[in-house]
Write a protein that holds these residues in place. Structure first.
Motif, short mmCIF file in Angstrom:
data_model
loop_
_atom_site.label_atom_id
_atom_site.label_comp_id
_atom_site.label_asym_id
_atom_site.label_seq_id
_atom_site.Cartn_x
_atom_site.Cartn_y
_atom_site.Cartn_z
N SER A 57 1.05 -1.88 -0.08
CA SER A 57 -0.13 0.11 -0.49
C SER A 57 1.14 1.39 -0.63
N THR A 58 0.28 2.51 -0.91
CA THR A 58 1.25 3.03 -0.68
C THR A 58 0.27 4.86 -0.62
N TYR A 59 1.02 5.84 -0.99
CA TYR A 59 -0.43 7.09 -0.67
C TYR A 59 1.11 8.17 -1.40
N GLN A 60 0.74 9.54 -2.30
CA GLN A 60 1.13 9.97 -2.65
C GLN A 60 0.90 11.82 -2.58
N ALA A 61 1.06 12.18 -2.14
CA ALA A 61 0.74 13.97 -2.16
C ALA A 61 -0.26 14.28 -3.32
N ASP A 62 -0.91 14.74 -2.88
CA ASP A 62 -1.61 15.47 -4.47
C ASP A 62 -0.53 16.50 -5.86
N SER A 63 0.26 16.71 -4.60
CA SER A 63 1.25 18.01 -5.47
C SER A 63 2.30 17.34 -5.67
N VAL A 64 2.48 16.04 -5.67
CA VAL A 64 3.34 15.22 -6.21
C VAL A 64 3.15 13.92 -6.92
N LYS A 65 1.87 13.80 -7.29
CA LYS A 65 1.06 12.77 -7.16
C LYS A 65 1.34 12.20 -9.12
N GLY A 66 1.80 10.67 -9.40
CA GLY A 66 2.40 11.26 -10.92
C GLY A 66 3.52 11.17 -11.54
N ARG A 67 4.42 12.06 -10.12
CA ARG A 67 5.78 12.52 -10.46
C ARG A 67 6.58 11.65 -9.81
N PHE A 68 6.42 11.19 -8.61
CA PHE A 68 7.46 10.25 -7.38
C PHE A 68 6.33 9.35 -7.07
N THR A 69 7.33 9.10 -6.72
CA THR A 69 7.48 6.93 -6.57
C THR A 69 7.87 6.20 -5.49
N GLN A 82 11.64 8.04 -5.86
CA GLN A 82 12.48 7.89 -7.32
C GLN A 82 11.01 9.47 -7.45
N MET A 83 11.88 10.81 -8.21
CA MET A 83 11.43 12.21 -8.34
C MET A 83 11.28 12.38 -10.03
N ASN A 84 10.49 12.43 -10.19
CA ASN A 84 10.54 12.72 -11.83
C ASN A 84 9.91 13.96 -12.05
N SER A 85 10.01 14.54 -13.20
CA SER A 85 9.92 16.12 -13.84
C SER A 85 9.17 17.34 -12.10
N LEU A 86 10.71 16.91 -11.63
CA LEU A 86 11.00 17.75 -10.92
C LEU A 86 10.58 19.74 -11.00
#
Length: 128
Positions: A57-69, A82-86
């Motif tokens: 189970s994982t959760y990402q904040a809205d501000s990073v969702k789709g960019r960070f894993t 993993q941080m992409n599209s910084l």
């Protein structure tokens, strides 16, 4: 007794990528729900992403969702981000955190107050 050490931060241009690591001491890493939090100058520490003990189970904040894993390798006592599209607004000190044990009702936690162990942080700076 548990020590957490972050690494992988640095200076990157907007649109670039970084991979942060959090190395944990001890032999009970797999029993700890974990998370990544960040704090920018003059702001409160905020959630980035969190993960359950087994990583299911994982959760990402809205501000990073789709960019960070967020991910973890329990056999190596290590958690990753993993941080992409910084973006410049991602600039902050990034901290890893661990919780001693879950409750009967939850294996994933979202608030700083839920965590018992903290690393010293690693600086991420994104230039425009």
């Amino acid at each position: 007794q548990v020590q957490l050490v972050e690494s992988g931060g640095g200076l990157v241009q907007a649109g670039g990528s970084l991979r942060l690591s959090c190395a944990a001491s001890g032999r009970t890493f797999s029993t700890y729900p974990m998370g990544w939090f960040r704090q920018a100058p003059g702001k409160e520490r905020e959630i980035v992403a969190v993960i359950s003990r087994g990583g299911g189970s994982t959760y990402q904040a809205d501000s990073v969702k789709g960019r960070f894993t967020i991910s973890r390798e329990n056999g190596k006592n290590t958690m990753f981000l993993q941080m992409n599209s910084l973006k410049p607004e991602d600039t902050a000190v990034y901290y890893c955190a661990g919780r001693r044990s879950p409750t009967y009702y939850s294996d994933i936690y979202y608030n700083t107050r839920d965590y018992d162990y903290w690393g010293q942080g690693t600086q991420v700076t994104v230039s425009s």
